[in-house]
Motif scaffolding. Sequence first.
Motif, PDB file in Angstrom:
ATOM      1  N   TYR A  40      48.420  39.218  21.363  1.00  0.00           N
ATOM      2  CA  TYR A  40      48.499  38.906  19.930  1.00  0.00           C
ATOM      3  C   TYR A  40      49.784  39.471  19.325  1.00  0.00           C
ATOM      4  CZ  TYR A  40      47.436  38.736  14.967  1.00  0.00           C
ATOM      5  OH  TYR A  40      47.498  38.489  13.621  1.00  0.00           O
ATOM      6  N   ASN A  41      50.126  40.690  19.725  1.00  0.00           N
ATOM      7  CA  ASN A  41      51.280  41.366  19.134  1.00  0.00           C
ATOM      8  C   ASN A  41      52.588  40.659  19.460  1.00  0.00           C
ATOM      9  OD1 ASN A  41      52.036  43.518  17.423  1.00  0.00           O
ATOM     10  ND2 ASN A  41      52.862  44.622  19.170  1.00  0.00           N
ATOM     11  N   GLN A  60      48.614  45.336  10.169  1.00  0.00           N
ATOM     12  CA  GLN A  60      48.437  45.972  11.470  1.00  0.00           C
ATOM     13  C   GLN A  60      46.981  46.101  11.908  1.00  0.00           C
ATOM     14  OE1 GLN A  60      50.967  46.811  13.571  1.00  0.00           O
ATOM     15  NE2 GLN A  60      52.290  45.823  12.064  1.00  0.00           N
ATOM     16  N   SER A  61      46.039  45.868  11.004  1.00  0.00           N
ATOM     17  CA  SER A  61      44.632  46.037  11.366  1.00  0.00           C
ATOM     18  C   SER A  61      44.213  45.081  12.483  1.00  0.00           C
ATOM     19  CB  SER A  61      43.739  45.837  10.140  1.00  0.00           C
ATOM     20  OG  SER A  61      43.851  44.514   9.640  1.00  0.00           O
ATOM     21  N   PHE A  78      57.194  37.867  16.078  1.00  0.00           N
ATOM     22  CA  PHE A  78      58.050  36.808  15.540  1.00  0.00           C
ATOM     23  C   PHE A  78      57.772  36.594  14.049  1.00  0.00           C
ATOM     24  CE2 PHE A  78      57.759  35.773  20.084  1.00  0.00           C
ATOM     25  CZ  PHE A  78      59.103  35.684  20.393  1.00  0.00           C
ATOM     26  N   LEU A  79      56.519  36.702  13.678  1.00  0.00           N
ATOM     27  CA  LEU A  79      56.140  36.568  12.268  1.00  0.00           C
ATOM     28  C   LEU A  79      56.727  37.723  11.450  1.00  0.00           C
ATOM     29  CD1 LEU A  79      54.285  34.692  10.498  1.00  0.00           C
ATOM     30  CD2 LEU A  79      52.547  36.466  10.718  1.00  0.00           C
ATOM     31  N   ALA A  80      56.607  38.931  11.971  1.00  0.00           N
ATOM     32  CA  ALA A  80      57.105  40.119  11.260  1.00  0.00           C
ATOM     33  C   ALA A  80      58.613  40.038  11.040  1.00  0.00           C
ATOM     34  CB  ALA A  80      56.744  41.375  12.048  1.00  0.00           C
ATOM     35  N   VAL A 116      45.797  44.112  15.178  1.00  0.00           N
ATOM     36  CA  VAL A 116      46.113  44.632  16.511  1.00  0.00           C
ATOM     37  C   VAL A 116      45.132  45.728  16.919  1.00  0.00           C
ATOM     38  CG1 VAL A 116      47.871  45.797  17.903  1.00  0.00           C
ATOM     39  CG2 VAL A 116      48.544  44.081  16.219  1.00  0.00           C
ATOM     40  N   TYR A 117      44.819  46.632  15.995  1.00  0.00           N
ATOM     41  CA  TYR A 117      43.924  47.740  16.315  1.00  0.00           C
ATOM     42  C   TYR A 117      42.497  47.259  16.563  1.00  0.00           C
ATOM     43  CZ  TYR A 117      47.687  50.849  14.966  1.00  0.00           C
ATOM     44  OH  TYR A 117      48.888  51.500  14.897  1.00  0.00           O
ATOM     45  N   ILE A 118      42.056  46.276  15.788  1.00  0.00           N
ATOM     46  CA  ILE A 118      40.696  45.757  15.968  1.00  0.00           C
ATOM     47  C   ILE A 118      40.593  44.975  17.280  1.00  0.00           C
ATOM     48  CG2 ILE A 118      38.939  44.210  15.022  1.00  0.00           C
ATOM     49  CD1 ILE A 118      39.996  44.978  12.236  1.00  0.00           C
ATOM     50  N   ILE A 119      41.632  44.201  17.595  1.00  0.00           N
ATOM     51  CA  ILE A 119      41.659  43.474  18.873  1.00  0.00           C
ATOM     52  C   ILE A 119      41.620  44.460  20.034  1.00  0.00           C
ATOM     53  CG2 ILE A 119      43.093  42.051  20.386  1.00  0.00           C
ATOM     54  CD1 ILE A 119      44.091  40.619  17.855  1.00  0.00           C
ATOM     55  N   LYS A 120      42.421  45.525  19.907  1.00  0.00           N
ATOM     56  CA  LYS A 120      42.444  46.543  20.964  1.00  0.00           C
ATOM     57  C   LYS A 120      41.070  47.196  21.127  1.00  0.00           C
ATOM     58  CE  LYS A 120      44.698  50.868  22.271  1.00  0.00           C
ATOM     59  NZ  LYS A 120      45.712  51.909  21.907  1.00  0.00           N
ATOM     60  N   PHE A 121      40.405  47.461  20.009  1.00  0.00           N
ATOM     61  CA  PHE A 121      39.102  48.130  20.039  1.00  0.00           C
ATOM     62  C   PHE A 121      38.044  47.257  20.702  1.00  0.00           C
ATOM     63  CE2 PHE A 121      34.961  49.112  18.116  1.00  0.00           C
ATOM     64  CZ  PHE A 121      34.860  50.462  18.422  1.00  0.00           C
ATOM     65  N   TYR A 122      38.006  45.970  20.330  1.00  0.00           N
ATOM     66  CA  TYR A 122      36.954  45.074  20.834  1.00  0.00           C
ATOM     67  C   TYR A 122      37.310  44.386  22.156  1.00  0.00           C
ATOM     68  CZ  TYR A 122      34.301  45.425  16.473  1.00  0.00           C
ATOM     69  OH  TYR A 122      33.565  45.888  15.407  1.00  0.00           O
ATOM     70  N   LEU A 123      38.605  44.034  22.344  1.00  0.00           N
ATOM     71  CA  LEU A 123      38.978  43.186  23.470  1.00  0.00           C
ATOM     72  C   LEU A 123      39.904  43.861  24.481  1.00  0.00           C
ATOM     73  CD1 LEU A 123      39.657  39.904  21.430  1.00  0.00           C
ATOM     74  CD2 LEU A 123      37.510  40.624  22.515  1.00  0.00           C
ATOM     75  N   GLY A 124      40.442  45.037  24.151  1.00  0.00           N
ATOM     76  CA  GLY A 124      41.271  45.765  25.102  1.00  0.00           C
ATOM     77  C   GLY A 124      42.762  45.645  24.839  1.00  0.00           C
ATOM     78  N   ASN A 125      43.532  46.413  25.613  1.00  0.00           N
ATOM     79  CA  ASN A 125      44.990  46.489  25.425  1.00  0.00           C
ATOM     80  C   ASN A 125      45.700  45.180  25.727  1.00  0.00           C
ATOM     81  OD1 ASN A 125      44.969  49.200  24.667  1.00  0.00           O
ATOM     82  ND2 ASN A 125      45.031  49.899  26.791  1.00  0.00           N
ATOM     83  N   ASP A 126      45.262  44.458  26.760  1.00  0.00           N
ATOM     84  CA  ASP A 126      45.932  43.214  27.144  1.00  0.00           C
ATOM     85  C   ASP A 126      45.845  42.181  26.023  1.00  0.00           C
ATOM     86  OD1 ASP A 126      46.564  44.312  29.556  1.00  0.00           O
ATOM     87  OD2 ASP A 126      44.901  43.390  30.651  1.00  0.00           O
ATOM     88  N   ALA A 127      44.663  42.050  25.430  1.00  0.00           N
ATOM     89  CA  ALA A 127      44.481  41.098  24.332  1.00  0.00           C
ATOM     90  C   ALA A 127      45.332  41.493  23.127  1.00  0.00           C
ATOM     91  CB  ALA A 127      43.011  41.025  23.932  1.00  0.00           C
ATOM     92  N   ALA A 128      45.410  42.794  22.843  1.00  0.00           N
ATOM     93  CA  ALA A 128      46.229  43.279  21.724  1.00  0.00           C
ATOM     94  C   ALA A 128      47.705  42.972  21.958  1.00  0.00           C
ATOM     95  CB  ALA A 128      46.021  44.776  21.540  1.00  0.00           C
ATOM     96  N   ALA A 129      48.155  43.127  23.205  1.00  0.00           N
ATOM     97  CA  ALA A 129      49.553  42.838  23.543  1.00  0.00           C
ATOM     98  C   ALA A 129      49.862  41.356  23.382  1.00  0.00           C
ATOM     99  CB  ALA A 129      49.839  43.285  24.974  1.00  0.00           C
TER     100      ALA A 129
END
Length: 301
Positions: free
Chosen positions: A136-137, A118-119, A142-144, A121-134
Amino acid sequence: MFELTTIRFKLYNDYLHYSLWNLIPNLIRLILLYFYFLISPKYEIYEIALIYSFSALIITLLGIYILRKFYINLYKLYSDYIKKNTFNASNNIINIKDVFYKGIPYSIIPFLFLIYYQSDVYIIKFYLGNDAAAIYNIAFIFLAVSFLIPNSIQKIIIQRIHNLFYNDLNEYLKLQIYNTLFMLLLGFIIMLIIFILGYFIILNLLDKNYFQSIAILKILILCVPIHFASKIFDVSLQVSKFIKNKLYILLFAAILNLTLNIVFIPKYGVISAAYTTLFTELSLLLIFISLFTKNYIKYSK
């Protein structure tokens, strides 16, 4: 209660009900959420939390119902044993400190899995914002989902693998090789299915803003066969004498993935998170194989 009921099915080798029992929590949540969204399209996040709590209550009550007869039978067997045998209770007292000490690795390992998976998603959200995290998620979901398959298979074969490790190392090695090849093949098949389904769902059911998830999915699905193979070696490390090795390996994986994400995500964007996950999965497999070979050689002498 969920875990206690899971143990009951394992003790009886009742893997059909074991599989159904593992499906029930997510199924109950999905059904409750679906009908709640139909009734109340406008909702608050705390209401979702209440639904999850309500689903947990249902699971608890189901668990009590399933275990009630099991414990009645268990108590009867125990009583019959006491009547027929001389039983020294002092030799069977559980040492709570010993249980706590030996249980520490088992309690930390899921936490390390959480950091590792899960790290990103949180790092993407921190550096690139919510849209980028979404974005990726969407691909990571599908992988999960695919990772649930080796987890179920692992729990089914774990008892046989452990028995062979202590009683017949040659058969243990043969089974390990067979299982690894089988899981690799299954992983490649699941990889193709996940990609086809993911590609269709992202293009047809999601907004065009999420189309970037396809590029991420193309990289992440390469983790599937690697992860499937790793799970077979992971089973061997769940023997009590190796559990600390597993703890250290997952600690390494969590730190490696976390470090790579912090270094590369700000510079190369969302796509780098997929590559770091792939690299970490490959590193885990190589470490597992190395440790397995070392332990087999050591204990076969």
